[in-house]
Design an enzyme around this catalytic site. Sequence first.
Site, PDB file in Angstrom:
ATOM      1  CD  GLU B 209      -2.588  -1.056   2.741  1.00 27.86           C
ATOM      2  OE1 GLU B 209      -3.362  -1.979   2.952  1.00 27.86           O
ATOM      3  OE2 GLU B 209      -2.354  -0.153   3.579  1.00 27.86           O
ATOM      4  CG  HIS B 247      -4.845  -0.397   6.503  1.00 25.21           C
ATOM      5  ND1 HIS B 247      -4.461  -1.139   5.412  1.00 25.21           N
ATOM      6  CD2 HIS B 247      -5.832  -1.083   7.104  1.00 25.21           C
ATOM      7  CE1 HIS B 247      -5.198  -2.240   5.373  1.00 25.21           C
ATOM      8  NE2 HIS B 247      -6.043  -2.223   6.376  1.00 25.21           N
TER       9      HIS B 247
END
Lengths: 394, 292
Positions: B209, B247
Amino acid sequence: MNIHEYQAKELLRAYGVPVPPGEVVYSNRAAARVAEELGGSRWVVKAQIHAGGRGKAGGVKLANTPQKVAELADQMIGRRLATAQTDQEGQLVQRVLVERASKIEREFYLSLIVDRVSQRIVVIASAEGGVDVEEVAASNPDAMHKEYVDPGVGLLDFQCRKIATAIGLASRAASFTRLMKRIYRLFRDKDCLLLEINPFIVSEDGDLLALDGKMSFDDNALFRQGEIVELRDFDEEDPKEVEAFGHGLNYIALDGSVGCIVNGAGLAMATMDAIVLHGGRPANFLDVGGGASAEKVANAFRIVLKDPNVKAILVNIFAGINRCDWIAQGVVQATRDQRIEVPIVVRLAGTNVEEGRKILDESGLDLIQAEDLDDAAVKAVASLDGAVAGGVLQ
Amino acid sequence: MSVYVDKDSPVVIQGFTGQHATFHAEEAMKFGTKVVGGVTPGKGGSTHLGLPVFNSVEEAVRETGATVSGIFVPPQLATDSLLEAAEAGVEIAVIIADGVPVQDMVRTKRYLAGRSTTIIGPNSPGIITPGECKVGIMPSHIYSKGRIGVVSRSGTLNYEAVSQMTARGLGQSTCVGIGGDPVNGTDFKTVLEEFQRDSETDVVVMIGEIGGQQEVEAARWAAQHMTKPLVCFIAGVSAPRGRRMGHAGAVIAGDSDTATAKLDAIEEMGHHTVRNPADIGEAVLRALKETG
């Protein structure tokens, strides 16, 4: 979570770190009164918004009389201030900080962050303060001195002396060390992610002062930081994001036209990426999280549709803990109750996918079903032009 | 072989009698996982799901010989549970909780430095070796036994990638979710090392990510030390700067943190990169063909 400069300065002051005398005010009259009470012959008026870049945008100004302080406060309060870090419209200024102006002899840069590479708190200092520190870091990385803190023992005196020496404060190492350790304690006690003082100065009177203060806190630690939670200013946040937060949804507003409702942060990002790859632009990031009920899905639709730019909605669920039948019920319910008129593309996968698809099929609603992630993104983008009907590209 | 866990790994569940732990422990047992007991302080001596409950991990390890712990406690308690597991001699501790304070992880990792406990997570979907063992919350039915190793931060994106593989007849050796937090127990590089050593893994898929440089560092290590092909996808090409995308660790802090910058760097090292998240399965198939 971020706070205002005046709040950061109150925290610094409470930890024994000197800041200029000043007070936050909400009106021009109060601004003049504070200037008179503070005394002196020069004051600084600072617009209080969370975004940085205020100085260059006209949000920080000097005044030589209390009348001028009132004038500046009047100009700032109630107006929107657009900086390099806000959108074009800017952020509404509701309060200004009035401080006695400091005579600056030298400026420094000082910050603490939780560094993900070393997995430690790191103190970053530079003799080049007051300016755009990202430029300094890029053009002259050696000018940024770093000390990594061992969490077992905390920031040590010798490290503070090294920092003092690196930024040319060796002769004041003892007083600098005292302040530095207080700043570190504040950072640790309050579960900060970032604490930046730019500039940190030596005044002409020889005092060390924090002239600015920027702090951001770990959202995951707010459960034990009641005092910090009190400082949250919801006016600085997107109202849709605040509402989503209240419903246990993670929503971030973006500027495209395809509304996204997805489970899981990683898949939500990947879904946005797929939309972009097929020529569309996502209107938002939205993670409904695990265990999404029909009600949660309905709330997600409501929040996504508050954005007037949304011209289509893509629901992408890969159910692990979730169940596709619950999600499908939520989609059907929301579509009926909210009389949604934009095209809705639904991709379901994982736990109970057959039951979920059946609920969508039998709903009699004009929902566009997608086979997989790619199919979903293609259909969502095509639906913007009305090129999809009954799940088939026209 | 496989990495971290297999059919013989004795697993203890911390927070055993809680609702989520119960559900996932049952799922794991149906899947074949050798769950040997659980820990819920104050409920020691009772049984749950037909297994013994202990007051402490130390007791559980002593009585059952558990070497793996699935930590299913709330985020506020996660690092304490982790330290307890490590002190009790657990070899692999998996933390599922999302929301662990980052400074707690900083202190905990310092405390555990130099010890042998492997920490997976926090904010992790867990570890799964299809057909053998699951310590986590993944939907088991989408996984199939095979020779592809998968390591990801995210849970659902891991499911997405795995389902693309399973649909193409590509089974997995082990799938590891290292978690979406900025300070995590095990990084990508460490998991790549495990997969390189594993005789049952032929190709490795790394799903990263935005934020940080872990994926790039892992890929750099792989370019020098890995003989197995590495397929990499990074989510968040369309993510804005400075915003935390769900996140805690998914935030672009600088130019090198973007998905495109990371993918470009990894591609330049000669690895297989995937730009479209729907193409992960196909890319694995291509990488597998190259190995013959």
